[in-house]
Design a protein around this motif. Structure first.
Motif, mmCIF file in Angstrom:
data_model
loop_
_atom_site.group_PDB
_atom_site.id
_atom_site.type_symbol
_atom_site.label_atom_id
_atom_site.label_comp_id
_atom_site.label_asym_id
_atom_site.label_seq_id
_atom_site.Cartn_x
_atom_site.Cartn_y
_atom_site.Cartn_z
ATOM 1 N N THR A 72 0.809 -1.221 0.000
ATOM 2 C CA THR A 72 0.000 0.000 0.000
ATOM 3 C C THR A 72 0.842 1.271 0.000
ATOM 4 N N ALA A 73 2.117 1.173 0.344
ATOM 5 C CA ALA A 73 2.999 2.337 0.258
ATOM 6 C C ALA A 73 3.203 2.766 -1.191
ATOM 7 N N GLN A 74 2.933 1.831 -2.122
ATOM 8 C CA GLN A 74 3.068 2.156 -3.543
ATOM 9 C C GLN A 74 1.825 2.839 -4.116
ATOM 10 N N ILE A 75 0.755 2.916 -3.326
ATOM 11 C CA ILE A 75 -0.454 3.623 -3.775
ATOM 12 C C ILE A 75 -0.258 5.095 -3.466
ATOM 13 N N LYS A 76 -0.094 5.894 -4.511
ATOM 14 C CA LYS A 76 0.356 7.276 -4.363
ATOM 15 C C LYS A 76 -0.770 8.304 -4.408
ATOM 16 N N GLY A 77 -1.997 7.867 -4.610
ATOM 17 C CA GLY A 77 -3.080 8.836 -4.632
ATOM 18 C C GLY A 77 -4.427 8.169 -4.840
ATOM 19 N N PHE A 214 -7.651 18.862 -9.725
ATOM 20 C CA PHE A 214 -6.419 18.067 -9.738
ATOM 21 C C PHE A 214 -5.462 18.684 -8.733
ATOM 22 N N GLY A 215 -5.032 17.923 -7.734
ATOM 23 C CA GLY A 215 -4.105 18.449 -6.749
ATOM 24 C C GLY A 215 -4.444 17.928 -5.366
ATOM 25 N N LEU A 216 -3.666 18.313 -4.401
ATOM 26 C CA LEU A 216 -3.853 17.812 -3.043
ATOM 27 C C LEU A 216 -5.169 18.321 -2.464
ATOM 28 N N GLN A 217 -6.030 17.393 -2.062
ATOM 29 C CA GLN A 217 -7.322 17.728 -1.465
ATOM 30 C C GLN A 217 -7.425 17.239 -0.023
ATOM 31 N N GLY A 218 -6.388 16.652 0.468
ATOM 32 C CA GLY A 218 -6.370 16.101 1.823
ATOM 33 C C GLY A 218 -5.622 14.782 1.826
ATOM 34 N N GLN A 219 -5.380 14.263 3.017
ATOM 35 C CA GLN A 219 -4.634 13.009 3.157
ATOM 36 C C GLN A 219 -5.417 12.028 4.024
ATOM 37 N N LEU A 220 -5.224 10.765 3.756
ATOM 38 C CA LEU A 220 -5.944 9.716 4.457
ATOM 39 C C LEU A 220 -5.623 9.762 5.954
ATOM 40 N N THR A 221 -6.666 9.863 6.770
ATOM 41 C CA THR A 221 -6.461 9.878 8.214
ATOM 42 C C THR A 221 -6.053 8.491 8.706
ATOM 43 N N ALA A 231 -2.350 2.994 3.453
ATOM 44 C CA ALA A 231 -1.315 3.694 4.204
ATOM 45 C C ALA A 231 -1.812 5.057 4.677
ATOM 46 N N PRO A 232 -1.638 5.394 5.954
ATOM 47 C CA PRO A 232 -1.993 6.736 6.420
ATOM 48 C C PRO A 232 -1.241 7.798 5.610
ATOM 49 N N GLY A 233 -1.905 8.921 5.367
ATOM 50 C CA GLY A 233 -1.257 9.991 4.628
ATOM 51 C C GLY A 233 -1.376 9.885 3.121
ATOM 52 N N THR A 234 -1.957 8.785 2.612
ATOM 53 C CA THR A 234 -2.165 8.679 1.164
ATOM 54 C C THR A 234 -3.014 9.861 0.706
ATOM 55 N N PRO A 235 -2.555 10.625 -0.291
ATOM 56 C CA PRO A 235 -3.294 11.838 -0.655
ATOM 57 C C PRO A 235 -4.506 11.567 -1.551
ATOM 58 N N VAL A 236 -5.549 12.366 -1.356
ATOM 59 C CA VAL A 236 -6.661 12.437 -2.310
ATOM 60 C C VAL A 236 -6.318 13.566 -3.261
ATOM 61 N N THR A 237 -6.238 13.262 -4.563
ATOM 62 C CA THR A 237 -5.664 14.236 -5.509
ATOM 63 C C THR A 237 -6.542 14.525 -6.724
ATOM 64 N N TYR A 238 -7.792 14.049 -6.700
ATOM 65 C CA TYR A 238 -8.687 14.327 -7.828
ATOM 66 C C TYR A 238 -10.114 14.097 -7.378
ATOM 67 N N GLY A 439 -11.128 6.307 -14.732
ATOM 68 C CA GLY A 439 -10.909 7.727 -14.982
ATOM 69 C C GLY A 439 -10.493 8.452 -13.714
ATOM 70 N N ALA A 440 -11.154 8.130 -12.592
ATOM 71 C CA ALA A 440 -10.799 8.765 -11.322
ATOM 72 C C ALA A 440 -9.372 8.417 -10.909
ATOM 73 N N ALA A 441 -8.939 7.179 -11.172
ATOM 74 C CA ALA A 441 -7.560 6.793 -10.866
ATOM 75 C C ALA A 441 -6.568 7.548 -11.741
ATOM 76 N N ARG A 442 -6.901 7.713 -13.023
ATOM 77 C CA ARG A 442 -6.021 8.484 -13.923
ATOM 78 C C ARG A 442 -5.956 9.943 -13.464
ATOM 79 N N GLY A 443 -7.117 10.482 -13.055
ATOM 80 C CA GLY A 443 -7.127 11.848 -12.549
ATOM 81 C C GLY A 443 -6.267 11.997 -11.310
ATOM 82 N N ALA A 444 -6.295 10.990 -10.435
ATOM 83 C CA ALA A 444 -5.468 11.028 -9.226
ATOM 84 C C ALA A 444 -3.991 11.039 -9.578
#
Length: 490
Positions: A72-77, A214-221, A231-238, A439-444
């Motif tokens: 899950t550390a490889q999941i970047k957004g 598109f961009g940082l909208q918050g991070q996973l609590t 992983a905690p801190g995974t960003p929501v980016t789209y 599409g949402a994953a590509r946007g992220a």
């Protein structure tokens, strides 16, 4: 590097795990197995429990990780697409105050129509590009007038995607595109519409903070990460509404390009570089995902509420039949279904009919002539004709569509539907191996800065192209003309 995309629909939650380096979707999930319920506490109402969306997000994420056990550390957004125009109300503790009023709920039609007149039709059209109609702002006003005990406890109002983002990050935020779909956005002044808020007596503090599409909208609590096993801190980016996101997922970003879907509802969505509107607000204009200060990019959207839901209703009525079997049966009937006509308007007020709720109807049924095959064809043709009627309205706005892109899914899996659509509308249909979750994953991936917009669509392929057939076009146009005569009589 991997990215997760969620698509929060009214019938299911879809999730996709995308390998950003290859552009290939490595795992998908759809939850629940059966369609989610839509509660109808009163005629023309439609509600869902937002917490049920969150529960299905949890379930879908578990399936993704079981199918493809990535570190899950490889999941970047994370990217989010969602059913548009819904209203979720939460208190200061971020607890849901009442069921969400979703897109096909018609209770606020009169509220929006009254605002259209009071604010001035030309003012609304030039500033909001729409009538306040049955959109999110009008639904909030309905709560204020009819459920004051709920309204006084509201801390924030949000769209379905905003709610899921809040569950992920703990932050209440939204986008300009989202505000526009709720008719909260003033296109002419490029800010929240203070005139509409003042008319509805809504305090602007109820709206969430604006973040970029598109961009940082918050991070996973930590709590959300533990629940999802991410992983905690995974960003929501789209984040985007389902129709702007569907267009994005099909790489429909520039003026003149168009996308279409035919799920529960059916949509044709075309990109325009102007702040254009329909004088009767039968089709609607919203901010597209790639709009910026230098380049106006709006999405002109026509929606037919009764699309896949009409076909699903027929399937359930007939019983013990699959969709492919229904399609094959429909192809046995002639074009025009031997004069049998279906008007698929049974899923709430239809914008293309000026927010009227006319109900679905069947016309010219002959007990001695028509059988199941005629009904199977008539339903699919009626859906196509409803979509084409909306495209005729778009043509009045100088949006002449000659080619549309769609995912290879839902009604577009039907050869009958594809044939009727291409020949009635005289358009080329391109079908791709994508959906809203991908599409949402590509946007992220774009929002996280790992890929460019040009590289985001690696792995997306055109699976087939359907061209109009000159030998069939005149037949479909004649049948469509007869259908239009029936529509005018409703």
């Amino acid at each position: 590097m991997y990215f997760i995309g969620y698509d929060i629909g009214s019938s299911s939650i879809k999730a996709a795990l995308l390998n950003a380096e290859t552009g290939v979707c490595v795992a998908t999930a759809t939850c629940p197995e059966k369609e989610m319920a839509i509660e109808v506490p009163h005629p023309s109402w439609a509600e869902q429990n937002p917490e049920s969306w969150w529960q299905e997000i949890i379930n879908a994420t578990g399936i993704l990780l079981d199918k493809f056990p990535v570190d899950t550390a490889q999941i970047k957004g994370i990217g989010i697409a969602y059913q548009m125009h819904g209203l979720v109300c939460v208190d200061k503790n971020q607890q849901v105050l009442r069921p969400a009023i979703i897109w096909c709920d018609s209770r606020a039609v009169d509220t929006g129509n009254a605002a259209f007149k009071a604010l001035g039709e030309q003012y609304c059209l030039s500033h909001l590009l729409n009538s306040p109609g049955n959109f999110t702002a009008s639904k909030l006003r309905w709560i204020q007038e009819n459920e004051p005990h709920i309204y006084e406890r509201i801390h924030k109002v949000m769209l379905p995607g905003d709610f899921i983002a809040m569950k992920l990050t703990g932050e209440a935020c939204t986008t300009v595109s989202g505000l526009s779909e709720g008719t909260f956005w003033d296109f002419e002044e490029n800010k929240v519409s203070t005139a509409l808020l003042k008319h509805y007596n809504i305090d602007e503090s109820l709206l969430s903070a604006i973040v970029p599409t598109f961009g940082l909208q918050g991070q996973l609590t930590a709590a959300a990460a533990a629940t999802l096993k991410l992983a905690p801190g995974t960003p929501v980016t789209y984040r985007a509404g389902d129709q702007p996101n569907n267009a994005f997922s099909l790489n429909v970003l520039q003026p003149g390009e168009a996308a279409t879907t035919a799920g529960t509802s059916g949509v044709v969505y075309a990109v325009h570089d102007k702040n254009s509107f329909d004088q009767k607000s039968r089709v609607n204009t919203f901010v597209h995902v790639n709009n910026d200060d230098a380049h106006t990019r709006n999405g002109v959207l026509m929606c037919l509420n009764g699309t896949g839901i009409a076909n699903s209703w027929l399937k359930n009525l007939v019983g013990d039949i699959t969709y492919p079997e229904m399609n094959a049966l429909g192809q046995q009937a002639p074009i025009g279904a031997a004069d049998l006509q279906v008007f698929p308007f049974g899923n709430g007020a239809e914008r293309i009919l000026e927010n009227r709720s006319v109900g679905a109807s069947v016309s010219r049924l002959n007990f001695n002539r028509h059988n199941r095959s005629h009904m199977m064809r008539a339903v699919q043709e009626g859906i196509v004709f409803g979509l084409n009627y909306g495209m005729d309205i778009m043509a009045e706005m100088d949006l002449n569509i000659h080619r549309v892109r769609a995912g290879h899914a839902n009604m577009f899996l039907s050869p009958l539907f594809r044939e009727a659509f291409a020949n009635t509308a005289n358009v080329v249909i391109e079908l791709y191996n994508t959906d809203g979750a991908q599409g949402a994953a590509r946007g992220a991936a774009i929002g996280a800065g790992y890929v460019t917009a040009e590289d985001a669509f690696r792995g997306m392929e055109c699976l087939s192209v359907i061209e109009p057939d000159a030998a069939l076009q005149s037949q479909y146009r004649d049948v469509y003309g007869n259908w239009l005569n029936g529509l005018r009589a409703l």
